[in-house]
Structure formats: structure tokens, C-alpha cells
Design a protein around this motif. Structure first.
Motif, PDB file in Angstrom:
ATOM      1  N   ARG A 193     -20.315 -35.527   4.307  1.00 35.48           N
ATOM      2  CA  ARG A 193     -20.100 -34.699   3.115  1.00 35.48           C
ATOM      3  C   ARG A 193     -21.417 -34.376   2.421  1.00 35.48           C
ATOM      4  NH1 ARG A 193     -19.374 -37.075  -1.961  1.00 35.48           N
ATOM      5  NH2 ARG A 193     -19.839 -39.292  -1.914  1.00 35.48           N
ATOM      6  N   MET A 205     -10.610 -37.217  11.124  1.00 32.36           N
ATOM      7  CA  MET A 205     -10.704 -38.017  12.342  1.00 32.36           C
ATOM      8  C   MET A 205      -9.807 -39.246  12.171  1.00 32.36           C
ATOM      9  SD  MET A 205     -12.760 -36.200  14.101  1.00 32.36           S
ATOM     10  CE  MET A 205     -13.219 -37.267  15.476  1.00 32.36           C
ATOM     11  N   GLU A 251     -16.915 -45.774   9.890  1.00 36.51           N
ATOM     12  CA  GLU A 251     -16.390 -44.418   9.709  1.00 36.51           C
ATOM     13  C   GLU A 251     -16.481 -43.970   8.256  1.00 36.51           C
ATOM     14  OE1 GLU A 251     -15.142 -46.662  11.668  1.00 36.51           O
ATOM     15  OE2 GLU A 251     -15.094 -45.673  13.621  1.00 36.51           O
ATOM     16  N   ASN A 290      -9.403 -42.883  -3.696  1.00 33.80           N
ATOM     17  CA  ASN A 290     -10.433 -43.841  -3.275  1.00 33.80           C
ATOM     18  C   ASN A 290     -11.687 -43.757  -4.137  1.00 33.80           C
ATOM     19  OD1 ASN A 290     -10.902 -41.248  -2.210  1.00 33.80           O
ATOM     20  ND2 ASN A 290     -12.316 -42.072  -0.691  1.00 33.80           N
ATOM     21  N   GLU A 316     -10.634 -40.620   8.688  1.00 35.42           N
ATOM     22  CA  GLU A 316     -11.972 -40.908   8.159  1.00 35.42           C
ATOM     23  C   GLU A 316     -12.986 -40.363   9.152  1.00 35.42           C
ATOM     24  OE1 GLU A 316     -12.032 -42.788   5.164  1.00 35.42           O
ATOM     25  OE2 GLU A 316     -14.090 -42.111   5.039  1.00 35.42           O
ATOM     26  N   PRO A 317     -13.765 -39.368   8.841  1.00 32.79           N
ATOM     27  CA  PRO A 317     -13.758 -38.575   7.621  1.00 32.79           C
ATOM     28  C   PRO A 317     -12.484 -37.730   7.496  1.00 32.79           C
ATOM     29  CG  PRO A 317     -15.748 -38.184   8.943  1.00 32.79           C
ATOM     30  CD  PRO A 317     -14.797 -38.963   9.778  1.00 32.79           C
ATOM     31  N   SER A 318     -12.212 -37.343   6.236  1.00 34.20           N
ATOM     32  CA  SER A 318     -11.034 -36.537   5.939  1.00 34.20           C
ATOM     33  C   SER A 318     -11.465 -35.219   5.315  1.00 34.20           C
ATOM     34  CB  SER A 318     -10.135 -37.251   4.928  1.00 34.20           C
ATOM     35  OG  SER A 318      -9.755 -38.519   5.392  1.00 34.20           O
ATOM     36  N   ALA A 319     -10.621 -34.212   5.450  1.00 35.65           N
ATOM     37  CA  ALA A 319     -10.933 -32.917   4.835  1.00 35.65           C
ATOM     38  C   ALA A 319      -9.656 -32.208   4.431  1.00 35.65           C
ATOM     39  CB  ALA A 319     -11.718 -32.035   5.805  1.00 35.65           C
ATOM     40  N   ARG A 367     -12.430 -23.014   5.035  1.00 41.91           N
ATOM     41  CA  ARG A 367     -13.428 -24.017   4.670  1.00 41.91           C
ATOM     42  C   ARG A 367     -12.811 -25.404   4.695  1.00 41.91           C
ATOM     43  NH1 ARG A 367     -14.394 -23.479  -1.957  1.00 41.91           N
ATOM     44  NH2 ARG A 367     -12.521 -24.672  -2.473  1.00 41.91           N
ATOM     45  N   PHE A 368     -13.658 -26.367   4.944  1.00 42.10           N
ATOM     46  CA  PHE A 368     -13.244 -27.766   5.011  1.00 42.10           C
ATOM     47  C   PHE A 368     -13.905 -28.496   3.861  1.00 42.10           C
ATOM     48  CE2 PHE A 368     -11.105 -27.865   9.109  1.00 42.10           C
ATOM     49  CZ  PHE A 368     -11.434 -26.594   9.557  1.00 42.10           C
ATOM     50  N   ARG A 369     -13.085 -29.155   3.075  1.00 39.99           N
ATOM     51  CA  ARG A 369     -13.554 -29.779   1.849  1.00 39.99           C
ATOM     52  C   ARG A 369     -13.340 -31.276   1.981  1.00 39.99           C
ATOM     53  NH1 ARG A 369     -10.215 -29.907  -2.282  1.00 39.99           N
ATOM     54  NH2 ARG A 369      -8.809 -28.339  -1.456  1.00 39.99           N
ATOM     55  N   PRO A 370     -14.372 -32.081   1.705  1.00 40.88           N
ATOM     56  CA  PRO A 370     -14.196 -33.529   1.836  1.00 40.88           C
ATOM     57  C   PRO A 370     -13.022 -33.995   0.976  1.00 40.88           C
ATOM     58  CG  PRO A 370     -16.495 -33.000   1.430  1.00 40.88           C
ATOM     59  CD  PRO A 370     -15.731 -31.728   1.265  1.00 40.88           C
ATOM     60  N   SER A 371     -12.220 -34.863   1.528  1.00 42.63           N
ATOM     61  CA  SER A 371     -11.069 -35.351   0.786  1.00 42.63           C
ATOM     62  C   SER A 371     -10.758 -36.761   1.240  1.00 42.63           C
ATOM     63  CB  SER A 371      -9.881 -34.427   1.003  1.00 42.63           C
ATOM     64  OG  SER A 371      -8.816 -34.814   0.165  1.00 42.63           O
ATOM     65  N   PHE A 372      -9.574 -37.212   0.923  1.00 44.81           N
ATOM     66  CA  PHE A 372      -9.219 -38.579   1.264  1.00 44.81           C
ATOM     67  C   PHE A 372      -7.781 -38.656   1.753  1.00 44.81           C
ATOM     68  CE2 PHE A 372      -6.977 -42.420  -0.186  1.00 44.81           C
ATOM     69  CZ  PHE A 372      -7.636 -43.366   0.588  1.00 44.81           C
ATOM     70  N   THR A 379     -16.862 -29.680  -5.741  1.00 47.12           N
ATOM     71  CA  THR A 379     -15.692 -29.483  -4.890  1.00 47.12           C
ATOM     72  C   THR A 379     -16.057 -29.663  -3.418  1.00 47.12           C
ATOM     73  OG1 THR A 379     -14.557 -28.050  -6.446  1.00 47.12           O
ATOM     74  CG2 THR A 379     -13.979 -27.784  -4.148  1.00 47.12           C
ATOM     75  N   MET A 380     -17.133 -29.024  -3.016  1.00 41.09           N
ATOM     76  CA  MET A 380     -17.504 -29.112  -1.607  1.00 41.09           C
ATOM     77  C   MET A 380     -18.109 -30.472  -1.270  1.00 41.09           C
ATOM     78  SD  MET A 380     -16.219 -26.559  -0.332  1.00 41.09           S
ATOM     79  CE  MET A 380     -16.807 -26.680   1.361  1.00 41.09           C
ATOM     80  N   GLU A 382      -5.237 -23.970  -0.515  1.00 43.10           N
ATOM     81  CA  GLU A 382      -5.167 -25.168   0.299  1.00 43.10           C
ATOM     82  C   GLU A 382      -3.959 -25.058   1.225  1.00 43.10           C
ATOM     83  OE1 GLU A 382      -5.599 -28.683  -2.169  1.00 43.10           O
ATOM     84  OE2 GLU A 382      -4.101 -29.663  -0.907  1.00 43.10           O
ATOM     85  N   TYR A 390     -19.879 -30.389   4.933  1.00 40.11           N
ATOM     86  CA  TYR A 390     -18.885 -30.063   5.972  1.00 40.11           C
ATOM     87  C   TYR A 390     -19.126 -28.646   6.493  1.00 40.11           C
ATOM     88  CZ  TYR A 390     -15.769 -34.128   5.241  1.00 40.11           C
ATOM     89  OH  TYR A 390     -15.210 -35.384   5.190  1.00 40.11           O
ATOM     90  N   ASP A 391     -19.551 -27.776   5.573  1.00 42.20           N
ATOM     91  CA  ASP A 391     -19.813 -26.389   5.958  1.00 42.20           C
ATOM     92  C   ASP A 391     -20.928 -26.274   6.991  1.00 42.20           C
ATOM     93  OD1 ASP A 391     -17.906 -25.067   4.625  1.00 42.20           O
ATOM     94  OD2 ASP A 391     -19.179 -24.401   2.961  1.00 42.20           O
ATOM     95  N   GLY A 415     -16.570 -33.152  -2.317  1.00 42.33           N
ATOM     96  CA  GLY A 415     -15.428 -34.046  -2.210  1.00 42.33           C
ATOM     97  C   GLY A 415     -14.803 -34.421  -3.539  1.00 42.33           C
ATOM     98  N   THR A 436     -10.060 -38.090  -5.526  1.00 42.03           N
ATOM     99  CA  THR A 436      -9.059 -38.696  -4.640  1.00 42.03           C
ATOM    100  C   THR A 436      -8.909 -40.179  -5.010  1.00 42.03           C
ATOM    101  OG1 THR A 436     -10.842 -38.974  -3.057  1.00 42.03           O
ATOM    102  CG2 THR A 436      -9.413 -37.065  -2.769  1.00 42.03           C
ATOM    103  N   GLU A 467     -18.317 -40.537   6.953  1.00 42.67           N
ATOM    104  CA  GLU A 467     -17.787 -39.517   6.052  1.00 42.67           C
ATOM    105  C   GLU A 467     -18.789 -39.211   4.935  1.00 42.67           C
ATOM    106  OE1 GLU A 467     -13.588 -38.663   4.467  1.00 42.67           O
ATOM    107  OE2 GLU A 467     -14.429 -40.037   2.998  1.00 42.67           O
TER     108      GLU A 467
END
Lengths: 328, 788
Positions: free
Chosen positions: B468, A275, B460, B167, A254-257, A244-249, B26-27, A269, B472-473, B29, B165, B464
Motif C-alpha cells: 500500500r 491474496m 503477509e 484492523n 492479506e493483502p486486501s483491496a 482501481r484497487f484500494r487497500p482495505s481489510f 483513501t488510496m 465500490e 496498489y496503483d 487504505g 477498517t 500488505e
């Protein structure tokens, strides 16, 4: 003529009584030699009336053939027995261990690294490398983490005394070096050692990451997902592996996962991706209106632990031969 | 950050279970690291009042209590036997009724030393809500008798721990998290009453913001006549505790509470000590301030301070001063709510090594439009809890940050994500997170992010957000088509993979050791007195960057010897670091103990120089280049047993036996043999080029000569080849003999000479002439004598 038959019978018996080649040849001489019994019979043929000679000669020849054939047979038998005896004598205990040097092996982390390189090579990723003592610029600034950026606190950095240099905290600076010197399209994988000020059961101050980078005109987030999922399924050789890909930073994507893979009842993890941030592309003078792409970083140590069921990261760096020998 | 789910649900209450809510966050972000119950499961525990306590007739330490359960007549008052020392009449305590299930036990009707007990009075530990048993858990005197304890103490609450995170500073408060939950789960925020306190006193403090670029907005007001010792209400204490914040005093608790609720850090000064005006300015060299945590800071213009006319009172946005804070004796409070820019705060708390909730928020960005609302909220709570009278808010505002509009091209969304998301949906997502969206013509929209988002600056960033919220799923994984151009698979280089395979096949095991080593190792092994040194090593013995791998291998040998290993053969590939900026990758090996694993039919023999030399030869033989070993010294090696490795005329590394002094120092029973080669230099390879195999017979002649001990074989071979003896294709030493029949300063060497011509059979004369020319050169140059 009964005499002939007696001679044959005696010869056959004499052959059978021998069990060595030399002995057999002696017996042969007694019957077939120049002064042999059968030879004498032939010589005596001349004493017979002329009309009896052919028949008598024929009988003697029959007898001779019988003896010769018995001789050949006996020779073969003796030969065979001799070979058997030799073989019996020469036989080894094949269960004793082989002789000579042993065999070493490749460290499990490098085994993983080599597998990762091979898998990505199969879709056209070349291996890139870069320095481990880095400048602040390559490790942070070029990756869109200006000084004092709170994201820097995610990395506890080792600094070199008396200089602005540091030990790279991730393999991402290799991206920057590579993009500075190569034009898109770019497809690279960059494994290596990285360093962070951290040491406990789950952290080593030195560990391994592999960076991946694909820059082209139309590489999308959807492609990123496809490549990562496909890679992990091939790496673990499990087509049912959930990812699974989870939004992150991350400042440089950007976007990050975050990338999680299923493990037992939960998720683990195993790396980050996204990107490539337009500022990173701008820093290496790649036109972000024309080119785009993804980057990812995976923990080689984590992948290796999961692959081989290793429960303590520190084992990789203790180099206990009893541990290393398990990965031949 | 930690918070109570109940508290969150006062702001937004989606129809999701705790776990589903956590997953959604969580999903979306906002990683939820943990969801814990506020208390372990238990049942049938109520608030009860102890009416009467009498000694147990047969047990000194037990009491028999009559307890009011608040139930309907009949069983309203129960008899309970209790052993807790703090039981007394009049207190309200938890009562586990008969049938109650507590962590690890079930309460039954029991006789305790002959006296009937209809349940159990409980300590916090027995209920599993504390680790320590300090007698019965005494509840407030207004705890409603008969109420279920779980609902009274809100024990069915869950504690969420999130890890936003860096940001997402906007998610470090309950209202921010609620906003995020609303967007992610597509639910509505519940209405919140915004407090506004009208001034009831005229007092105002004058504020001078000198550093207006660091502090675009500063709000302050007096609250006079407060009761600083007022008790913080239980609901605030509970919410603070469930956020991991300890209750200190009512006023401090309120500022913390409002910060957790709104994200706005607040500070309360003891107004009594403020002399003259409040100044917001940079620090001056020579100024000092002692902080609340006792740390003394010497100021300069890097720091932003809040000061009065005379002294600095606080490090703005980081921590208050020790002497300017509120105490139990404080009557008048000066409340501060300000927007300090991330740029002025960032990194400062780290510099101090201080934990500061305020700095943590300011450096990530605090909503600059919440400053006034937060001070109003805090004032209202102070008046409610501590009493007093509030003055008007003094607000000093300079140039506020501007959220620049971002142009978002619809095509860009699809190009980056690889999927089509309809434009109305894109707009919806952006509006949900608080953006203002305007149509700009064509497929372009103009988006202005809200004041609480400091991280939305470019197209960008918006992509994002869209991705989100879309999930993303939900974005399909697409295995891309690749250009089928082949990658090079060159024969001109030998890969590390191939080198590893060769060494593994030669019985070496790969190790990975730290790149930082003990300073002493660099001196002992490399005579390197100026290694590259880490400013912040994790330990003194991991202080310098190594310039050679050999000491690390020796250390690895040592640790394995201590694990009862006897024969050790290891190698490593790793970077080495030199003062001139060199960062070459080296490949090093070490062999120790017997040459072969102990076995039934080979004599035991220790590994020596020539064994390892053969390993190097095997490793490098495929390069199609001349490989030579030259006598040379290196600090780590025995001076008479070490060599430079020269490949195609270039020094590529070293081979030797560990120096006896080092061997003794490191306590190795036998001599380790080690080598180290430069990876880049040994990676170059040539392509094999076929030459015709001669059909002529090969002739072998052996010659045996005596020569002085100090003449190296290589010199003799070089001399022979310089002479170019006709027809000779190989000269190989096959025996070296010393001892009986030979002078003590000499050795006898037997050479095998192979001769062959490409197109004719060599005659005896030709052969003898070539052998003679070999003997001649050896005689002329090395004064050898021929042995017959």
C-alpha cells in the motif's frame, strides 16, 4: 386458301375471348377437335388433286401450328390469371400479430450471474456451490474471523433460532468447502444468495454475491488485478473502463483491496479481493509455503444495476412483471 | 471518524490540497468517505461591535444600529438597519459589508424604509453555518473587531470523515492519522510538545489491579480543587464539534479531546465518592452498576470493572457509572488512563447496545505506550482550564503485550505481489510506519511492529504494508497465463442456465423472492408446523426459512395481480430448507389466467393442469429417462388435481392446481397451477444412443373403448405394454369423450396404435392379432367395451 387464314384469325380471336380453362378447351375442340374446322379441312385434302395435296397439306399444318401455339399461349395466360386471382384472394394482413404463447425471460440478476459464469468459464473457472444455512465455522472462523472479532460487526448476521447456525453473510464459505475437498490448482467461481440484517433503499436483507478463487503455486496480486480488470471490461463491454484497487481489510485475505470502478465523475465500490490469508489455507490444510492465490467477491446486484441503469436495488426483489419484462 | 483538517495539519502538513490529501488517504487504505466545508463560501464578513441601537422611525420591528467595524477612521462606524430581536448595544456580531457575497445573496448599499443601511448583521443561518436562525450570531466579547469572520471562526476548515477498517484502531485519533499521512505522503510529523505535570500535592490513591491480564497498565492521579464549571475554550469546543462530539463540561470535554488527539480513552471520577482503594477486577455475580446512559447492568465475571472498596464505579474501558462521574459540584477529580486488552472489551458494548467511543477504541487496540503521555496531557489541560493541583501519577504495570518479531523474506514480497521492490525501499516503508527493522542475513529482515499496530503479525501483513505504501496503483495488472486444459462440458447434466432458457421459451418469467417467509405460508402450503426459524428476522412476516417456493410464487402472483396484471407465468430457482438439515435447490413455476396471451384468433381459455404438465414434459423430456405422473396429494394442491412427478423411478417433484381453500383465502379469481421440482434430481441426463430407423411402413389403427371413469389412462397403457403386443411401437390416447351416448360413470377413450416391424412389412393377420391382444388386455383388466 384465304379461307385458312380466316380460320386462323377467327380461332385466335375466339381464344382471346375466353377467360376460363374449360371455355378455352371448348373453343379448341371447335377448331382442333375430331369434328373441328381445321380437322375437316384436313379431311377434305383427299378431294384435292394429288399434286396439290402436299402444298395444301403444308398450308393446313402451318395454320394448325399457329392455332396450337396461340392455344398454348392462351392456356398459360389463363393459368397465370387464375393463380393471380387465387393469390389475391388468399393474401393476409401480415401486420396482424402472430398467434400462440408469448415468451418469458430470465431475471436480470441471473442474466448477470450467467454472464459472469460464462466469462470466467472461458479462463478455466468452474462453478462451485455451497449451503446457505451455514455454521459459524465456515462463515467466520475458517475465514480467520474468530468470535468477537471486530470485523464481524461488518456483517449483521441472521441467526437460526435454537442453533449455532446462521445464514451465510457472504459467498466466501464456499471457498472453504471447496478447498477442503479439492487439491490445488483450484479455479472456481461461486455465485449465490447471501443474507444480512439490513433493509433500505441500498440494502436488501437478501442479495447476491459471486466469489472467485484461484489457488496455484505462483498466482500473484498482480495477476489478481489483471483478472479483475479484464473481467470488468468484458462484463461491461468497455475497454476504457477504469478500475482501481484500494487497500482495505478482510480477515481472510492479506493483502486486501476494495475494487472500485469509474462511474460518472467518481468511483463506485463493487467488491473486495485479496491474496488468500495463510491461516485460511492452513485451516483447509493447504501448504501456504507452496500454494498461494487470490479470492474476490463481487456484488451481483451492484453489477446488474450498473449494467442496466437500475437505480433501486429493491426492484430486483419486488418482481414487478413490468420491471422484469424489460430484460427479455 | 470525523475530524477537522486544520487540527490534523497541526501534526502533519503535507503540501497537498484537501482533496489530494483525501485521495492519498483513501488510496493508502484509510477510506475518506466525505470532505465537507466547515461553512459554505461567503466573503466580506467581519467581526463588528454594535455601539448603539435606536428604533427605526418608520418600522416597529426594525432598529437602526451604529456599528464599529474597527476600520481606519472615516468609515469605522457604519449605520446598519437590523431586524433581529436580539440586537443590543455592546454585542459583537458578524457584519456582512457592502459587496459581501452570502449564500444566496449579495449585500448592497440599501435604503430600508427610508433609512440607509451599509451592510447586514448576520445570523448563523444567513451565513449557512446553522440550519436554525436564532437571531444574530452573537460572538464572544473578546472577538477582535474588524477581523475576517472566516479566519476568526476557522471557517475555511474542512471536515474529513474517514472509515478506517476494523484492523486500524490506530487511526481513530489525530496523532495516529497524522502518522499515517506522514507515511503515505512521505512527509514529516511536526514536533509536538509532550506535557509533563509535576505533582504539587502528595495525595495518591492506592490501586489494586487484580485482573492484570485484562489491564496490563493502569495510571491514575488526583487533581484536587478544580473549577468544574469552568468554560471550555472555544478552540477545544470547535475541534470537538468538528469531530461530531458535543461539548458537555470542561473536564469531560478535555478527556474527549485528549482521546481524539492521542487515541487514549480517559475517564474522570469524582474523587469525592471513591471509598478506599481503586480496584481493577472482574465483576461478581450479584453486583450491579447503573451506567452514565442510565442502563442498569447485572455483572458477572465476564465484565471488567473499576471499583472502590465497596462498589463498582465503572465498566472498565466501556462506560462510567452514573454516580461516580464528575458533575458541576465536583472539586476533586481522579483521572484514569489505562490499557485494557482488546480481548476483555471486544463485543461488550454491542452486548449492551451502547455507543462507547472508549470501547470502540479498546476493542480495536489502544497504543499501550501512550497511557502516561495521555494522562499528562489531560492533566495539563485541566490545570490550565479548570485550575487545581495535581498529584503524582500512580502507575500499576503488569506483563505488557510484546510485539513479536516477524521474519520477512524478500523473495516472498515479490512472490506475493508479482513485482520486484528493492530491499532498501522495503525497509524504508516499514520504518516509515514505525517498525524496527534488522538485517537477519541473506534476504531476510526481522521486523518488530510498533506498539500502536495490533494488526501486524505475519509476513503477509508486512507485504500488505509494503504494497500500500508502494501504491496498489503502481503494481501492474498482469493477465496471467492459464493452463489450457479444457473444462468438462458434460452432457450428463442439464445446467440451470438451460432450464431457465427452456422455461423462458415456454413463457415463464423468472422471479427472485426472499428465502425467509411468513410462518403461516409454511403451514398452509406445506403443513410444516416446525419450520426453521430466524432468531433475528427483519420483520415478523419474514421469520421462517421456506421449505417450498410455491407460497412465494403465490405471493408474487398476488402482488402482480394488484398491479393490474391478468396473465402471470413465473418461475424461481432457489434453495429450500427443511428441519432435517436439507438444503436442496428447487425449481418451481406457477401459471395463472389465460393459457395464451389474449389475441385476435385464439379462443380464450384458462390455463389448466395439462398445459403445465406439458411444460414439465418439455423441461424433462431430454433426460432419456421415463417420466411419469402419479396421482398423489399435497397440502397446497387440489386433492383431485395434483400429481407426483416421477423421473426414472424417482420422485422429483409435484404438479397441481392450487387447493380451492387456499385459492379462496388468497383471493385468486382463477385457479393457479403450480409445480416444484428438485433441481439436483432433474439435472441428471443421459446421452442419446442412435438406433436404426426401420425402412418398413408404419401402420396406424385406432381403437376406441368405453371404460369406468375412475380408470387412469396410465394404468391402461401400463397393462398394454406389459402384454408386449407384437409390432406395436406406440399407443397414444388421442380423444377422451364423456356425455351423450356414454354411461354417466364412464368415459370413452380413443387410442392411436402405431405398428411397425424392423425388417418386414406386417401382414393384416399380424396387425389384427396385435390389436386383438390390446383389446383383450383392456377387457380383462378394465372391463372395457369396444366402441365401433
Amino acid at each position: 386458301m384465304e379461307k385458312l387464314e380466316t380460320i386462323v384469325q377467327e380461332a385466335l380471336a375466339a381464344f382471346m375471348a375466353t377467360d376460363a380453362a374449360a371455355q378455352l378447351e371448348n373453343v379448341k375442340a371447335r377448331y382442333l377437335g375430331k369434328a373441328g374446322i381445321l380437322t375437316l379441312q384436313l379431311k377434305e385434302l383427299g378431294k384435292l388433286p394429288a399434286d396439290e395435296r402436299p402444298a395444301a397439306g403444308a398450308r393446313i399444318n402451318v395454320a394448325k401450328e399457329k392455332i396450337e401455339s396461340a392455344l398454348t399461349e392462351r392456356r398459360a395466360t389463363i393459368q397465370e390469371k387464375k393463380l393471380e386471382a387465387q393469390l389475391a384472394e388468399e393474401s393476409l394482413d401480415v401486420t396482424l400479430p402472430g398467434r400462440g404463447a408469448g415468451r418469458g425471460g430470465v431475471h436480470p440478476l441471473m442474466r448477470t450471474q450467467q454472464r459472469i459464469e460464462a466469462l470466467f468459464h472461458s479462463i478455466g473457472f468452474e462453478v462451485a456451490d455451497g449451503p446457505e444455512i451455514e455454521t459459524d465455522y465456515y462463515n467466520f472462523t475458517a475465514l480467520n474471523q474468530p468470535e468477537n472479532h471486530p470485523a464481524r460487526s461488518m456483517h449483521d448476521t441472521f441467526y437460526i433460532a435454537g442453533s449455532r447456525h446462521l445464514l451465510r453473510t457472504h459467498t466466501s464459505p464456499i471457498q472453504v468447502h471447496y478447498m477442503e475437498t479439492h487439491e490445488p490448482p483450484i479455479r472456481i467461481i461461486a455465485p449465490g444468495r447471501v443474507y444480512r440484517v439490513d433493509s433500505d433503499a441500498t440494502h436488501s436483507p437478501m442479495f447476491h454475491q459471486v466469489e472467485g478463487l484461484w489457488i496455484d503455486e505462483r498466482v500473484t496480486f498482480s495477476d489478481l488485478k489483471g483478472v479483475i480488470i479484464h473481467f470488468l471490461r468484458r462484463f461491461f463491454e468497455r475497454d476504457d473502463l477504469e478500475v482501481r484497487f484500494r487497500p482495505s481489510f478482510f480477515p481472510f485475505t492479506e493483502p486486501s483491496a476494495e475494487i472500485d470502478m469509474s462511474f460518472g465523475d467518481g468511483w463506485l465500490e463493487i467488491g473486495g479481493c485479496g491474496m488468500v490469508h495463510p491461516k485460511v489455507l492452513a485451516n483447509v490444510k493447504i501448504d501456504s509455503e507452496r500454494y498461494q492465490g487470490f479470492a474476490f467477491g463481487l456484488g451481483i446486484d451492484r453489477l446488474t444495476m450498473l449494467r442496466y441503469g437500475i437505480n433501486d436495488l429493491r426492484l430486483f426483489y419486488e418482481n414487478d412483471l413490468r420491471f422484469l419484462e424489460q430484460f427479455n | 471518524m470525523k475530524f477537522s483538517e486544520h487540527w490534523l495539519r497541526t501534526f502533519v502538513n503535507p503540501p497537498l490540497t484537501s482533496n489530494a490529501l483525501a485521495d492519498a488517504l483513501t488510496m493508502g487504505g484509510i477510506e475518506v468517505e466525505a470532505v465537507e466545508a466547515a461553512a459554505p463560501a461567503f466573503s466580506k464578513v467581519i467581526v463588528a461591535e454594535v455601539l448603539e441601537v435606536t428604533k427605526h422611525p418608520d418600522a416597529d420591528r426594525l432598529n437602526v444600529c451604529r456599528v464599529n467595524t474597527g476600520m481606519s477612521a472615516g468609515n469605522a462606524v457604519l449605520q446598519i438597519v437590523c431586524g433581529a430581536p436580539n440586537v443590543k448595544a455592546g454585542i459583537r456580531v458578524p457584519l456582512a459589508q457592502v459587496g459581501a457575497q452570502l449564500p444566496g445573496m449579495i449585500i448592497k448599499l440599501a435604503k430600508v424604509r427610508g433609512v440607509e443601511s451599509n451592510g447586514m448583521l448576520c445570523s448563523a443561518k444567513e451565513l449557512g453555518i446553522s440550519d436554525v436562525a436564532e437571531g444574530l450570531l452573537v460572538l464572544p466579547t473578546d472577538a477582535p473587531i474588524g477581523t475576517d469572520l472566516r479566519s476568526y471562526l476557522e471557517l475555511d476548515d474542512k471536515l474529513f470523515t474517514i472509515k478506517p477498517t476494523p484492523n486500524r484502531g490506530d487511526c481513530l485519533n489525530l496523532r495516529g492519522i497524522a502518522r499515517e499521512v506522514a507515511a503515505i505522503t512521505d512527509s514529516d510529523l511536526l514536533p509536538v510538545k509532550e506535557d509533563v505535570v509535576t505533582a504539587s500535592i502528595q495525595d495518591r490513591v492506592s490501586v489494586v489491579v487484580e485482573a492484570s491480564q485484562d489491564c496490563p497498565r493502569y495510571c491514575t492521579r488526583y487533581v484536587r480543587g478544580v473549577n468544574a464549571t469552568a468554560k471550555t475554550p472555544v478552540w477545544i469546543v470547535r475541534r470537538l464539534e468538528r469531530s461530531g462530539v458535543r461539548s458537555i463540561s470542561a473536564i469531560v470535554d478535555i478527556t474527549n479531546y485528549v482521546m481524539l488527539e492521542t487515541g487514549q480513552p480517559l475517564h474522570a471520577f469524582n474523587a469525592g465518592i471513591v471509598q478506599g482503594s481503586v480496584h481493577v477486577r472482574r465483576g461478581k455475580v450479584g453486583e450491579k452498576i447503573v451506567l452514565l446512559n442510565g442502563v442498569n447492568v447485572e455483572l458477572n465475571a465476564e465484565w471488567l470493572v473499576i471499583a472502590d472498596d465497596k462498589n463498582p464505579l465503572a465498566l472498565a474501558g466501556i462506560m462510567g457509572g452514573e454516580y461516580s462521574g464528575v458533575t458541576n459540584d465536583t472539586h476533586d477529580v481522579l483521572l484514569e488512563s489505562a490499557f485494557f486488552t482488546p480481548e476483555i472489551i471486544v463485543g461488550k458494548a454491542r452486548l449492551l447496545g451502547a455507543n462507547s467511543d472508549a470501547a470502540y477504541r479498546f476493542e480495536r487496540g489502544v497504543d499501550f505506550e501512550i497511557t502516561v503521555a495521555a494522562i499528562e496531557r489531560a492533566t495539563a489541560l485541566i490545570l490550565e482550564i479548570c485550575g487545581g493541583k495535581a498529584g503524582a501519577v500512580t502507575e500499576v504495570q503488569a506483563e505488557m503485550p510484546v510485539r513479536a518479531a516477524i521474519r520477512l523474506r524478500h523473495a516472498r514480497v515479490q512472490r506475493l505481489l508479482g513485482i520486484e521492490i528493492a530491499q532498501p525501499q522495503v525497509r524504508d516503508f516499514l520504518i516509515k510506519i514505525g517498525c524496527t527493522v534488522k538485517k537477519d542475513g541473506g534476504d531476510v529482515i526481522t521486523v518488530v511492529p510498533p506498539s500502536h499496530r495490533f494488526d501486524l503479525m505475519i509476513e503477509e501483513d508486512l507485504v500488505e504494508e509494503i504494497a500500500r505504501l508502494y501504491g496498489y496503483d503502481s503494481i501492474p495488472a498482469h493477465v496471467p497465463f492459464v493452463n489450457a486444459g479444457l473444462l468438462p462440458a458434460t452432457e450428463l447434466r442439464v445446467s440451470p442456465t438451460a432450464l431457465r432458457a427452456t422455461l423462458a421459451a415456454r413463457d415463464y418469467r423468472e422471479v427472485i423472492t426472499y428465502s425467509f417467509v411468513e410462518r403461516r405460508w409454511e403451514q398452509e402450503f406445506c403443513a410444516n408446523d416446525h419450520p426453521i426459524t430466524l432468531a433475528n428476522p427483519i420483520a415478523a412476516q419474514l421469520e421462517v426459512m421456506r421449505s417450498s417456493l410455491i407460497a412465494s410464487l403465490a405471493d408474487c402472483l398476488r402482488s402482480n395481480l394488484s398491479r393490474q396484471q391478468e396473465r402471470i407465468r413465473i418461475f424461481e430457482i432457489g434453495r429450500c430448507f427443511t428441519n432435517d438439515g436439507g438444503q436442496d435447490i428447487k425449481i418451481a413455476g406457477l401459471a395463472y389466467g389465460y393459457a395464451l396471451p389474449e389475441q385476435w384468433s385464439s379462443a380464450k381459455r384458462l390455463v389448466d393442469f395439462y398445459d403445465v404438465k406439458a411444460d414439465i414434459e418439455t423441461l424433462l423430456i431430454t433426460r432419456g429417462a421415463e417420466l411419469r405422473f402419479e396421482t398423489a396429494q399435497m397440502p397446497a394442491f387440489h386433492p383431485g388435481r395434483s400429481a407426483r412427478v416421477v423421473l426414472a423411478g424417482e420422485v422429483v417433484g409435484w404438479l397441481g392446481e392450487l387447493h380451492p381453500a387456499l385459492r379462496q383465502k388468497w383471493d385468486f379469481p382463477y385457479a393457479p397451477i403450480a409445480f416444484e421440482l428438485n433441481l439436483e434430481k432433474i439435472s441428471k441426463a443421459g446421452i442419446a444412443h442412435y438406433h436404426e430407423i426401420s425402412k418398413q411402413p408404419t401402420v396406424r389403427r385406432d381403437i376406441s373403448v368405453e371404460v369406468l371413469e375412475n380408470i387412469e389412462i396410465q394404468r391402461m397403457l401400463d397393462a398394454i405394454w406389459r402384454r408386449k403386443p407384437a409390432g406395436v411401437i406406440a399407443v397414444t390416447p388421442f380423444d377422451v369423450y364423456r356425455g351423450k351416448g356414454i354411461d354417466s360413470d364412464k368415459k370413452s377413450i380413443a387410442f392411436k396404435v402405431l405398428l411397425q416391424d424392423t425388417d418386414k412389412t406386417l401382414t393384416d393377420e399380424e396387425i389384427e392379432s396385435s390389436i386383438k391382444s390390446i383389446l383383450d388386455v383392456l377387457q380383462e383388466e378394465f372391463d372395457v367395451t369396444l366402441r365401433k
